[in-house]
Design a protein around this motif. Structure first.
Motif, PDB file in Angstrom:
ATOM      1  N   PHE A  79      34.320  43.240 -33.259  1.00 17.61           N
ATOM      2  CA  PHE A  79      34.680  42.210 -32.292  1.00 17.61           C
ATOM      3  C   PHE A  79      36.153  41.822 -32.396  1.00 17.61           C
ATOM      4  O   PHE A  79      36.632  41.015 -31.606  1.00 17.61           O
ATOM      5  CB  PHE A  79      33.812  40.974 -32.486  1.00 17.61           C
ATOM      6  N   GLY A  80      36.867  42.372 -33.366  1.00 22.21           N
ATOM      7  CA  GLY A  80      38.269  42.052 -33.521  1.00 22.21           C
ATOM      8  C   GLY A  80      38.483  40.710 -34.200  1.00 22.21           C
ATOM      9  O   GLY A  80      37.546  39.998 -34.543  1.00 22.21           O
ATOM     10  N   THR A  81      39.750  40.357 -34.388  1.00 21.91           N
ATOM     11  CA  THR A  81      40.135  39.096 -35.010  1.00 21.91           C
ATOM     12  C   THR A  81      41.242  38.453 -34.198  1.00 21.91           C
ATOM     13  O   THR A  81      41.786  39.057 -33.264  1.00 21.91           O
ATOM     14  CB  THR A  81      40.629  39.310 -36.446  1.00 21.91           C
ATOM     15  N   SER A  82      41.590  37.234 -34.554  1.00 23.86           N
ATOM     16  CA  SER A  82      42.674  36.544 -33.847  1.00 23.86           C
ATOM     17  C   SER A  82      44.005  37.256 -34.047  1.00 23.86           C
ATOM     18  O   SER A  82      44.900  37.163 -33.197  1.00 23.86           O
ATOM     19  CB  SER A  82      42.770  35.087 -34.321  1.00 23.86           C
ATOM     20  N   LEU A  83      44.147  37.990 -35.161  1.00 24.31           N
ATOM     21  CA  LEU A  83      45.386  38.738 -35.381  1.00 24.31           C
ATOM     22  C   LEU A  83      45.566  39.808 -34.314  1.00 24.31           C
ATOM     23  O   LEU A  83      46.679  40.035 -33.825  1.00 24.31           O
ATOM     24  CB  LEU A  83      45.374  39.367 -36.774  1.00 24.31           C
ATOM     25  N   SER A  84      44.469  40.458 -33.921  1.00 29.11           N
ATOM     26  CA  SER A  84      44.562  41.504 -32.885  1.00 29.11           C
ATOM     27  C   SER A  84      44.808  40.915 -31.512  1.00 29.11           C
ATOM     28  O   SER A  84      45.126  41.653 -30.571  1.00 29.11           O
ATOM     29  CB  SER A  84      43.285  42.349 -32.874  1.00 29.11           C
ATOM     30  N   ASP A  85      44.647  39.591 -31.364  1.00 32.11           N
ATOM     31  CA  ASP A  85      44.871  38.948 -30.067  1.00 32.11           C
ATOM     32  C   ASP A  85      46.313  38.527 -29.861  1.00 32.11           C
ATOM     33  O   ASP A  85      46.656  38.025 -28.781  1.00 32.11           O
ATOM     34  CB  ASP A  85      43.966  37.712 -29.939  1.00 32.11           C
ATOM     35  N   ILE A  86      47.159  38.681 -30.878  1.00 32.69           N
ATOM     36  CA  ILE A  86      48.562  38.297 -30.719  1.00 32.69           C
ATOM     37  C   ILE A  86      49.197  39.153 -29.625  1.00 32.69           C
ATOM     38  O   ILE A  86      49.103  40.378 -29.632  1.00 32.69           O
ATOM     39  CB  ILE A  86      49.328  38.455 -32.044  1.00 32.69           C
ATOM     40  N   ASN A  87      49.833  38.510 -28.703  1.00 35.75           N
ATOM     41  CA  ASN A  87      50.431  39.193 -27.564  1.00 35.75           C
ATOM     42  C   ASN A  87      51.780  39.791 -27.946  1.00 35.75           C
ATOM     43  O   ASN A  87      52.698  39.070 -28.349  1.00 35.75           O
ATOM     44  CB  ASN A  87      50.594  38.197 -26.400  1.00 35.75           C
TER      45      ASN A  87
END
Length: 853
Positions: free
Chosen positions: A9-17
């Motif tokens: 499901f990924g992490t917030s780190l992978s959501d960094i734009n």
């Protein structure tokens, strides 16, 4: 086969734009541990997001466009010469029983007849059963490739920034749409980033940054070796199966109840997996901080800051009726809440006592509070097909809640002294108080102290060196860092939920109320030398660190009522070298510039001791306990052990009287899952408005076990299983001569070819299915063109750049699977060393366009 199919499901780190990132830097040494504590023990990666510009030409509006495609860049070496059939079924094929022979349609093996244009009764996709007449026996060589699609990622971003001498502001909006290589998978992501800075007075400045992200997916792929995963099905395909026969995945008239499975009933339809076995996610995340800096004078200032990293996510998994694992369907949901709040302050004092002596002193403190909450609700049998809600549960809904919370309070100080621009001394000290080490009645073990010192000398400031040497700096440091870990509740007993509604289970490990902090002490020496007026630079660092008091769950006799006890134990040493080299090869006045860079990194660790009375600590195991990664005194972290070949004294494989290889009854050392060294080489070539850059990287010296290889060899689906079919094969090795007691060359011909390859590559033979993970990859290749200033002026633009790029374009490796650079999801952790039905690796090719008004 795994009981569950993990989902990434990924992490917030992978959501960094990426569009909001200003720079990425690496902070190493004492500075990292002083400011970030245990989290900076191995250094810290500092991601700085963009801020507004106080003096902005033009309107301050920037538009970014990026479009990329992903395609599979490497395939396993499948064979397409022989079709479906089990051992001994190589003389005929029959879909269901016919006058040609018994049915051979259900096996996932490819030990059947050779494709030679003969006619057999085969599957008829129109009637969904045996064809009325015999049809040509042909392979569908691209049956696996035709399932996967071309992945696409589209990014549009708009940024507005500007300001004046007192205020700057930046606002960006980014939309990302992704579809992956597996049908009906991908995600959408929307990001809003706001940055504001305002100088309230000549002494007070305030700043704030906030990034909000919403990432939503209607389906993320399941992983692992399980009926619910795509790659388990891809493993089951034989060359005579056409992937198009599976596309209409419901049996007509039995929608939502009975799926189309032309061959093995053990394989769920891949299009059913992709379109009906959905793993949904909707995550809202926010990362932000607000800070204020007050300058009492040019020498003294204070900064206070509060930051938050927050995420709220809703997940669900649904499975239709008629699947192998969930015959009556399934629906699960999880609501996950994560929050970390950091409050800190830092007082800085800078003083120049004379022309030669400078001093910078800082003192500060921080408070970190981490909270995690998960509500997991499960309905593993449904009343009605096609309705995915908890209200449709056939049985009482099972609740599996989890809560955790811990805090770390810290005080720290930093002092930097410099003398005459050649001698530099940095000192740090930090005291942490970790709640993970406290008990309900005591906090005596919560505090722990550590410090560091770093001394560096710029030799070229005082000594005249040969003319080619432009700069020489020597450095040495000693540092300590402690950690209370991030797993709470190890110091007292806590209960866990069970699948029995409303029930709790006793803890499986004995708590340790005397738990203490882990401690790492490190020593590093380094040099920074530059030549030819800084055209060539070399940075070398060597280090050694000792890690003790590690927090272990030590296995104990289960007759005690527990499976482990929590303890501080162990001593592990690491020593290594890091090398960075860069050089400006060409630099001309006409705008031609060519520079190159390279890196080298090697680390060796050693397990000095474990817990008293424990000689082996199993860190992870392979599928169905085939192989293990273990820590043993005298060995290395990451050592792999498993069953392997019986070998003669000179290392040859020993065969039995039937000509089949023999396996050991005890496990043996097979290699280490950590690479001996890693390296990279890159270059950038600029000429006027063109820029070309590339990057190669690689790793060497590690091994890993491949379950995919093992199963495909057992089933006769790789080209390596072709030798010996119909003619037999003699294995390369020796046999033990019973009469003389000596080893002699093996001369026994094996005609049962399936038995031969199964004896060699059966998944229990960990040695035979363990391979080098060495690789070299063309990690990135990029060409950018910047529009000339004169043309920009005519178009009334501030900047315009067009680029094309590729990532992971090629890889050079002997790894038999898709990609030697992998991690396997297992119980929320990413394990190395064991490949289990990995997805194909992909190459990315894209185009980007940036224009500023």
């Amino acid at each position: 086969m795994q009981s569950e199919s993990p989902v990434d499901f990924g992490t917030s780190l992978s959501d960094i734009n990426a569009e909001d990132i200003e720079s990425v830097s690496v902070l190493k040494g004492p500075g990292a541990t002083a400011l970030y504590g245990a989290r900076g023990a191995n250094g810290a990666i500092i991601i700085t997001t963009k801020s507004g510009k106080s003096k902005q030409k033009g309107l301050g509006i920037t538009y970014n466009f990026n479009f990329a495609i992903d395609q599979v860049n490497r395939w396993m070496d499948y064979q397409n010469e022989y079709g479906q059939g089990a051992s001994g079924q190589h003389t005929w094929y029959s879909y269901n029983a016919t006058e040609d022979g018994p049915s051979t349609r259900s096996t996932s093996s490819a030990w059947g007849p050779r494709f030679a244009g003969q006619l057999y009764y085969q599957y008829d996709p129109e009637n969904r059963t045996k064809g009325a007449t015999r049809t040509p026996w042909v392979p569908y060589a691209d049956n696996r490739k035709n399932f996967f699609e071309t992945g696409k990622t589209l990014i549009n971003a708009v940024t507005i920034d500007g300001g004046n001498q007192n205020t700057s502001i930046r606002l960006s909006l980014t939309n990302l749409k992704n579809s992956w290589i597996i049908p009906n998978t991908g995600y959408d992501r929307n990001t809003v980033a706001l940055s504001l800075s305002h100088k309230m007075s000549s002494k007070l400045q305030v700043a704030a940054k906030v990034n909000y992200t919403n990432k939503k997916s209607d389906n993320l792929p399941s992983t692992g070796y399980n009926n619910q995963s795509i790659m388990y099905f891809i493993r089951g395909l034989t060359p005579n199966m056409n992937i198009d026969w599976f596309k209409d995945y419901w049996v007509p008239g039995q929608e939502n109840i009975n799926q189309t499975r032309p061959f093995s009933s053990l394989l769920d339809n891949p299009y059913l997996i992709a379109n009906e076995m959905l793993n949904k996610s909707n995550r809202h995340g926010m990362i932000g901080n607000v800070s204020a800096t007050y300058n009492f004078s040019e020498d003294l200032s204070v900064m206070v800051r509060s930051a938050i990293d927050y995420a709220s996510e809703s997940r669900s998994q649904q499975r239709p009726f008629g699947t192998n694992k969930f015959a009556e369907g399934m629906y699960r949901s999880q609501n996950i809440f994560t929050q970390e709040i950091n409050n800190d302050f830092l007082i800085r004092y800078n003083k120049k006592f004379s022309k030669k002596f400078d001093m910078n002193i800082s003192a500060g403190g921080s408070q970190m509070r981490n909270r995690y909450s998960r509500d997991d609700l499960r309905a593993d049998q449904l009343n009605l097909p096609g309705y995915y809600t908890l209200a449709n549960s056939k049985n009482p809904v099972v609740a599996l809640p989890y809560r955790s919370e811990f805090r770390v309070n810290s005080l720290y100080g930093l002092a930097a002294f410099s003398y005459d621009r050649f001698l530099f001394l940095d000192l740090t000290a930090r005291e942490d108080w970790a709640s993970t080490l406290a008990t309900p009645t005591s906090t005596k073990n919560s505090p722990f102290f550590y410090s560091s010192a770093n001394l560096s000398v710029v030799v070229t400031e005082k000594l005249k060196l040969p003319k080619p040497v432009s700069f020489l700096k020597l450095r040495g440091s000693w540092a300590g860092v402690g950690s209370g870990g991030t797993t709470p509740y190890l110091t007292s007993f806590a209960y866990s939920p069970t699948l029995f509604p409303g029930g709790l289970t006793n803890p499986s490990a004995i708590a340790n109320p005397e738990l203490k902090a882990l401690l790492t002490r490190s020593v590093e020496l380094g040099l920074d030398v530059r030549f030819l007026k800084n055209r060539i630079g070399l940075d070398v660092a060597v280090y050694r660190n000792n890690t003790s008091n590690q927090i272990f769950a030590v296995p104990i006799d289960r007759s005690s009522g527990y499976s482990a006890t929590i303890a501080n134990a162990g001593l592990v040493t690491n020593k290594g070298i890091e090398v960075q080299l860069n050089g400006d090869i060409i630099k001309t006045k006409k705008g031609l510039r060519w520079n190159v860079f390279a890196t080298y990194y090697a680390n060796r660790n050693k397990v000095v001791e474990l817990v008293d009375g424990v000689d082996v600590y199993v860190m992870s195991t392979g599928p169905a306990n085939r192989g293990s990664v273990e820590a043993r005194p005298g060995g290395r972290m990451g050592d792999m052990y498993g069953i392997g070949y019986e070998r003669s004294p000179d290392g040859q494989i020993v065969y039995n009287s039937q000509g089949l290889p023999m396996r050991t009854t005890e496990i043996k050392y097979l290699g280490n899952t950590n690479p001996d060294w890693k390296g990279s080489f890159g270059s950038e070539l600029k000429y006027k408005n063109l820029r070309l850059n590339f990057l190669f990287d690689g790793q060497f010296g590690a091994v890993a076990y491949s379950l995919s290889h093992a199963v495909l060899m057992e089933e006769g689906k790789l080209k390596k299983t072709l030798p010996g079919r119909y003619s037999g094969i003699i294995g390369n090795g020796v046999q033990l001569d019973a009469a003389t007691g000596k080893y002699v060359p093996n001369t026994t011909l094996v005609t049962n070819i399936q038995a031969y390859y199964d004896a060699h590559f059966n998944r229990d033979n960990v040695e035979a299915n363990t391979f080098s993970t060495d690789f070299i990859k063309l990690r990135e290749l990029r060409l950018d063109y910047t529009v000339p200033a004169k043309l920009l002026e005519k178009l009334k633009l501030q900047r315009a750049v067009i680029g094309i790029y590729g990532r992971d374009l090629f890889q050079f490796t002997k790894w038999p699977g898709f990609d030697p650079e992998f991690g396997t999801l297992n119980d929320g952790q990413i394990n190395q060393g064991f490949e289990i039905a990995q997805f194909p690796s992909t190459r990315t090719m894209g185009v980007s366009f940036t224009v500023a008004f």
